[in-house]
Design a protein around this motif. Structure first.
Motif, PDB file in Angstrom:
ATOM      1  N   UNK A 141       0.850  -1.192   0.000  1.00  0.00           N
ATOM      2  CA  UNK A 141       0.000   0.000   0.000  1.00  0.00           C
ATOM      3  C   UNK A 141       0.885   1.241   0.000  1.00  0.00           C
ATOM      4  N   UNK A 142       0.570   2.153  -0.907  1.00  0.00           N
ATOM      5  CA  UNK A 142       1.294   3.414  -1.019  1.00  0.00           C
ATOM      6  C   UNK A 142       0.295   4.547  -0.800  1.00  0.00           C
ATOM      7  N   UNK A 143       0.574   5.402   0.162  1.00  0.00           N
ATOM      8  CA  UNK A 143      -0.275   6.574   0.380  1.00  0.00           C
ATOM      9  C   UNK A 143       0.162   7.630  -0.621  1.00  0.00           C
ATOM     10  N   UNK A 144      -0.778   8.013  -1.491  1.00  0.00           N
ATOM     11  CA  UNK A 144      -0.495   8.952  -2.574  1.00  0.00           C
ATOM     12  C   UNK A 144      -1.613   9.990  -2.619  1.00  0.00           C
ATOM     13  N   UNK A 145      -1.388  11.178  -2.062  1.00  0.00           N
ATOM     14  CA  UNK A 145      -2.433  12.205  -2.009  1.00  0.00           C
ATOM     15  C   UNK A 145      -2.980  12.605  -3.378  1.00  0.00           C
ATOM     16  N   UNK A 146      -2.224  12.384  -4.446  1.00  0.00           N
ATOM     17  CA  UNK A 146      -2.709  12.752  -5.771  1.00  0.00           C
ATOM     18  C   UNK A 146      -3.886  11.886  -6.227  1.00  0.00           C
ATOM     19  N   UNK A 147      -4.117  10.777  -5.546  1.00  0.00           N
ATOM     20  CA  UNK A 147      -5.245   9.909  -5.887  1.00  0.00           C
ATOM     21  C   UNK A 147      -6.563  10.613  -5.531  1.00  0.00           C
ATOM     22  N   UNK A 148      -6.534  11.507  -4.577  1.00  0.00           N
ATOM     23  CA  UNK A 148      -7.651  12.293  -4.055  1.00  0.00           C
ATOM     24  C   UNK A 148      -8.616  11.426  -3.259  1.00  0.00           C
ATOM     25  N   UNK A 149      -9.132  10.373  -3.843  1.00  0.00           N
ATOM     26  CA  UNK A 149     -10.039   9.437  -3.197  1.00  0.00           C
ATOM     27  C   UNK A 149     -10.122   8.185  -4.048  1.00  0.00           C
ATOM     28  N   UNK A 150     -10.631   7.117  -3.495  1.00  0.00           N
ATOM     29  CA  UNK A 150     -10.679   5.855  -4.223  1.00  0.00           C
ATOM     30  C   UNK A 150      -9.324   5.181  -4.200  1.00  0.00           C
ATOM     31  N   UNK A 151      -9.105   4.289  -5.170  1.00  0.00           N
ATOM     32  CA  UNK A 151      -7.877   3.499  -5.209  1.00  0.00           C
ATOM     33  C   UNK A 151      -7.387   3.311  -6.632  1.00  0.00           C
ATOM     34  N   UNK A 152      -6.090   3.088  -6.743  1.00  0.00           N
ATOM     35  CA  UNK A 152      -5.488   2.636  -7.994  1.00  0.00           C
ATOM     36  C   UNK A 152      -4.671   1.400  -7.637  1.00  0.00           C
ATOM     37  N   UNK A 153      -4.946   0.298  -8.315  1.00  0.00           N
ATOM     38  CA  UNK A 153      -4.223  -0.945  -8.044  1.00  0.00           C
ATOM     39  C   UNK A 153      -3.513  -1.398  -9.307  1.00  0.00           C
ATOM     40  N   UNK A 154      -2.270  -1.880  -9.130  1.00  0.00           N
ATOM     41  CA  UNK A 154      -1.496  -2.390 -10.263  1.00  0.00           C
ATOM     42  C   UNK A 154      -0.904  -3.735  -9.883  1.00  0.00           C
TER      43      UNK A 154
END
Length: 178
Positions: A141-154
């Motif tokens: 898990x990477x905390x990335x404020x640019x995601x704003x909300x929700x998730x991005x999974x790779x």
């Protein structure tokens, strides 16, 4: 050639961290540093600026992570900076994470979220990503404020983007098209 160099660094780091019994920690630290490098233009330009003396760059590395990371992680970052390879940090961190996961017969699932996720949520996401990809996955898990909300999974080459920023971009494109 670049892939050989990145894989060579990753293999060396993997073997040293495994030999020290600190693979999980070094892997996590490298991923954290990698994300900071990717998301901070100031950090990236400082570590890659050819005009800045190497000792100044290394001093900056010590100030940022010296007391918070293992000596191996600090040494690796210092080495990469001194050899002008700071721009390879994200690729090397990813290769180390992949090698570590493969050693456990799993594949890395990188989950980006604007906020930290609790263990139950990570467990549910790991199971869902395993079902969706047909692979045994290990979540990072990477905390990335640019995601704003929700998730991005790779997972490998598969990207599942459920972020709010993606939805906003989709709406923006739909409005422009009309």
């Amino acid at each position: 050639m670049a892939d050989d160099r990145i894989n060579g660094y990753a293999k060396g780091i993997f073997e040293m961290a495994g030999g020290e019994g600190s693979l999980d920690r070094v892997e996590g630290e490298l991923l954290t540093i990698s994300r900071a490098f990717e998301t901070s233009p100031e950090l990236r330009s400082t570590l890659t600026d050819p005009q800045l003396p190497i000792d100044k760059k290394q001093g900056g590395v010590d100030d940022l992570i010296g007391s918070r990371a293992t000596p191996l992680t600090v040494g690796v970052i210092q080495l990469l900076v001194s050899q002008g390879r700071a721009s390879d940090i994200p690729a090397i961190a990813s290769a180390v994470a992949g090698a570590a996961a493969a050693s456990r017969d799993k594949e890395v699932a990188e989950i980006r979220s604007a906020v930290p996720l609790d263990e139950a949520t990570v467990a549910r996401l790991t199971a869902a990503l395993g079902r969706a990809t047909g692979k045994e996955v290990e979540a990072k898990v990477v905390v990335d404020p640019s995601v704003i909300g929700g998730l991005i999974a790779r997972v490998g080459d598969t990207v599942i983007d459920g972020s709010i920023s993606k939805r906003v971009d989709s709406v923006r494109q739909a409005v422009k098209a009309t």
